[in-house]
Design an enzyme around this catalytic site. Structure first.
Site, PDB file in Angstrom:
ATOM      1  CE  LYS A  76       7.406  -7.658  25.222  1.00 22.21           C
ATOM      2  NZ  LYS A  76       7.316  -7.691  26.400  1.00 22.21           N
TER       3      LYS A  76
ATOM      4  CG  ASN B 128      -2.314   0.356   0.529  1.00 21.66           C
ATOM      5  OD1 ASN B 128      -2.529   1.368  -0.232  1.00 21.66           O
ATOM      6  ND2 ASN B 128      -3.289  -0.331   1.417  1.00 21.66           N
TER       7      ASN B 128
ATOM      8  CG  HIS C  17      23.665   3.747  12.750  1.00 20.47           C
ATOM      9  ND1 HIS C  17      24.314   4.157  11.519  1.00 20.47           N
ATOM     10  CD2 HIS C  17      22.528   4.085  12.737  1.00 20.47           C
ATOM     11  CE1 HIS C  17      23.820   4.051  11.078  1.00 20.47           C
ATOM     12  NE2 HIS C  17      22.498   4.559  11.610  1.00 20.47           N
TER      13      HIS C  17
ATOM     14  N   GLY D 125      -1.098  -0.425   9.400  1.00 18.96           N
ATOM     15  CA  GLY D 125      -0.210  -0.015   9.499  1.00 18.96           C
ATOM     16  C   GLY D 125       0.735   1.020  10.242  1.00 18.96           C
TER      17      GLY D 125
ATOM     18  CB  ALA E 270      -1.706  -0.319  12.790  1.00 17.98           C
TER      19      ALA E 270
END
Length: 202
Positions: free
Chosen positions: A184, A81, A111, A146, A164
Site C-alpha cells: 500500500k 540484481n 490459478h 529486496g 523490501a
C-alpha cells in the site's frame, strides 16, 4: 489461436504444446549461458537474442531466472540484481532506470480461487494444472527492494519505490513509496517533472 496466443491472451492453454516446449527449452539454454558466460560481448549478444527488448546499458548482476525469457522487455539503464526470477508466462515489461534488488520475483501465472477449477481432465483421462496468465509492467525510475513479489496483472507507475519484502497485488500510481503485504502507499513523492522545473527556476 495457437497455444502461445492463448497464453498471451490470458486464456487457458496447454503447456505441452510443441511451440511452447521449444520456447522453454531455448530459454533454459540461453539463460544458462547468461548465468555462466564470462565474455561480456558474448553475454550481451545472448541477452539481445533472448529478450523481447533489450535496452542500452542493461546490467544483470548475478544469477537470473525465467521460463521463456523471450517475453521480457528491458528499458535503458536497468539494473537487475542477483537471484531475481521472472515467471514470464506472459509479458513482463520494465521501463528505463529500473533497479531490482536481490531475490525479487515476478509471477505472471495464476490459478483459480475455486479449488475445483484448478485441474482439468484430458481426453486420455490424465489431469493437468489449469493456469491463466496476466502481464506485468513497470514504469520508469522505479526502485524495487529486496525479496519483493509482484503478481500478474499489476502495473507499477513512474518514480516509485517498493519497500523490501512487499507483495504487490494491485496497480501502484506514480510518485510514491509502497510497502507491506499487500503493498500500500505509505508516502507520496514529488514528481520528477516538478523537480526538473524547480531546478530550472533556480
Amino acid at each position: 489461436m495457437t497455444e502461445h496466443e492463448k497464453l498471451l491472451a490470458g486464456q487457458e492453454y496447454d503447456y505441452r504444446d510443441s511451440e511452447l516446449q521449444q520456447m522453454i527449452a531455448r530459454g533454459k539454454k540461453m539463460i544458462q549461458e547468461i548465468n555462466t558466460q564470462t565474455d561480456d560481448k558474448k553475454r550481451s549478444e545472448t541477452m539481445q537474442s533472448l529478450f523481447k527488448h533489450f535496452g542500452t546499458n542493461l546490467t544483470i548482476n548475478g544469477q537470473f531466472g525465467a521460463i521463456y525469457g523471450s517475453h521480457i522487455s528491458f528499458g535503458d539503464d536497468d539494473f537487475i540484481n542477483g537471484n531475481c526470477y521472472f515467471q514470464d508466462s506472459n509479458l513482463i515489461t520494465l521501463g528505463d532506470r529500473v533497479i531490482v534488488a536481490p531475490d525479487t520475483k515476478f509471477y505472471c501465472g495464476e490459478h483459480s480461487i475455486d479449488a475445483s477449477h484448478r485441474f482439468g481432465v484430458r481426453e486420455d483421462g490424465s489431469h493437468y494444472l489449469i493456469t491463466h496468465t496476466e502481464p506485468i509492467s513497470i514504469g520508469n525510475d522505479v526502485w524495487i527492494g529486496g525479496n519483493v513479489t509482484i503478481i500478474g496483472g499489476v502495473h507499477i507507475g513512474n518514480n516509485v519505490i517498493v519497500g523490501a519484502g512487499a507483495v504487490v497485488v494491485n496497480d501502484i500510481p506514480d510518485n510514491c513509496i509502497v510497502g507491506g503485504v499487500p503493498a500500500k502507499v505509505i508516502e507520496n513523492l514529488p514528481s520528477l517533472k516538478n523537480k526538473v522545473k524547480s531546478k530550472m527556476l533556480v
